[in-house]
Write a protein that holds these residues in place. Sequence first.
Motif, PDB file in Angstrom:
ATOM      1  N   CYS A 222       0.875  -1.169   0.000  1.00 31.86           N
ATOM      2  CA  CYS A 222       0.000   0.000   0.000  1.00 31.86           C
ATOM      3  C   CYS A 222       0.912   1.219   0.000  1.00 31.86           C
ATOM      4  O   CYS A 222       1.772   1.358   0.857  1.00 31.86           O
ATOM      5  CB  CYS A 222      -0.884  -0.009   1.244  1.00 31.86           C
ATOM      6  SG  CYS A 222      -1.750   1.554   1.457  1.00 31.86           S
ATOM      7  N   CYS A 225       0.158   3.412   3.482  1.00 36.43           N
ATOM      8  CA  CYS A 225       0.645   2.984   4.801  1.00 36.43           C
ATOM      9  C   CYS A 225       1.875   2.098   4.695  1.00 36.43           C
ATOM     10  O   CYS A 225       2.407   1.666   5.720  1.00 36.43           O
ATOM     11  CB  CYS A 225      -0.465   2.317   5.607  1.00 36.43           C
ATOM     12  SG  CYS A 225      -0.933   0.698   5.017  1.00 36.43           S
ATOM     13  N   CYS A 240      -6.617  -1.537   0.527  1.00 35.13           N
ATOM     14  CA  CYS A 240      -5.762  -1.810   1.685  1.00 35.13           C
ATOM     15  C   CYS A 240      -6.649  -2.176   2.864  1.00 35.13           C
ATOM     16  O   CYS A 240      -7.573  -1.440   3.199  1.00 35.13           O
ATOM     17  CB  CYS A 240      -4.902  -0.602   2.033  1.00 35.13           C
ATOM     18  SG  CYS A 240      -3.885  -0.907   3.492  1.00 35.13           S
ATOM     19  N   CYS A 243      -5.653   0.659   5.896  1.00 37.94           N
ATOM     20  CA  CYS A 243      -5.999   2.090   5.853  1.00 37.94           C
ATOM     21  C   CYS A 243      -7.095   2.391   4.820  1.00 37.94           C
ATOM     22  O   CYS A 243      -7.402   3.562   4.592  1.00 37.94           O
ATOM     23  CB  CYS A 243      -4.748   2.924   5.581  1.00 37.94           C
ATOM     24  SG  CYS A 243      -4.151   2.795   3.892  1.00 37.94           S
ATOM     25  N   THR A 245      -7.114   2.538   1.763  1.00 36.36           N
ATOM     26  CA  THR A 245      -6.720   3.192   0.514  1.00 36.36           C
ATOM     27  C   THR A 245      -7.066   2.286  -0.662  1.00 36.36           C
ATOM     28  O   THR A 245      -6.898   1.075  -0.588  1.00 36.36           O
ATOM     29  CB  THR A 245      -5.192   3.463   0.531  1.00 36.36           C
ATOM     30  OG1 THR A 245      -4.915   4.409   1.548  1.00 36.36           O
ATOM     31  CG2 THR A 245      -4.712   4.021  -0.798  1.00 36.36           C
TER      32      THR A 245
HETATM   33 ZN   LIG Z   1      -2.671   1.112   3.550  1.00 34.54          ZN
END
Ligand SMILES: [Zn+2]
Length: 312
Positions: A222, A225, A240, A243, A245
């Motif tokens: 990712c 993060c 992800c 997080c 994302t």
């Molecule tokens: Zn992430």
Amino acid sequence: MQKSEHYVFMEALVRRISEQDEEALKFQEEFYRLQAGLAGERKLKATLEDYYFRSDFEILYNFECTNPRGFTHQIDALLITPHFILIFEVKQMSGSLYYKPAVQEFYRVTDQGVEESFPNPFDQVYRHQLFIEQLLRQTAVAIPVRHIVVIANYRAKLDNAFEAMPILHLSSLPKFLESLYEQYPDTMLNTRQITALFTSIQQRHPPRRRIEASRLKTGVFCKHCEALGSMFFYHGTWHCKYCQTKSIDGILEALQHYRILIGPHISNRAFRDFLGITSRHAATRLLLKLNLEAMGHGKSRYYVIPELIVYE
Ligand SMILES: [Zn+2]
């Protein structure tokens, strides 16, 4: 400044090697040394860019080639002027550096008092000089060839025993170049012609290591993060799990890692294993989107990962 293939390999390797791998720490230390080396070369470049050369000149950084006997040369920098050629060996070392001329032993004592010996840099760089002199003799070019070991870390201390040796702190380099221009006032050659000779034998050496795919961590990083293997593929997008994302092209870096560490050919099976995709169909769709060139048929079918890869 172009990174060597070995540097690129080690950079990907330290991101991908499994933490439990017994050589993980060794690889990390090797990469730290390579990073320090590159930092030193960048400092050299900045110093040379700031210097007013008295003639035209060319500088080849990280010059790699193979000599007629099949042995390799990797030269940190090669300066070509009409008056002389200078070979640089850059050392980005901290602590106090010592030299025992009688046994040609090169060692340093770190600020913490740890003593470590290193390959003698004078022998390394002199070997390059002999090769270059030989090369120039063959082409009937007569020009002085010199070498210098440059300490790029200004805090490093040099022992008195180095006084007679071709070694200096980076900050003394302009003075040294001035002295070379005074020592060799005659114009011996056409800089462009000699640069063309060197670039004609220049090559990129392959990485000095290999690694089995089974020793690497799989999955997609990712970008947000930085967690590896945290991204899962669902409905055409990477998500992800830490997080949240979302990413369409998170896969590209993973494929670059595969190309650098394993090779440019990847089968559907290896593709799924390395990226952590369970569905063969999803993998096939992704491969189509990546527009990778497919070779072979049936079970031996594989895809070619190009150096520059784009996701459509
Ligand atoms: Zn992430």
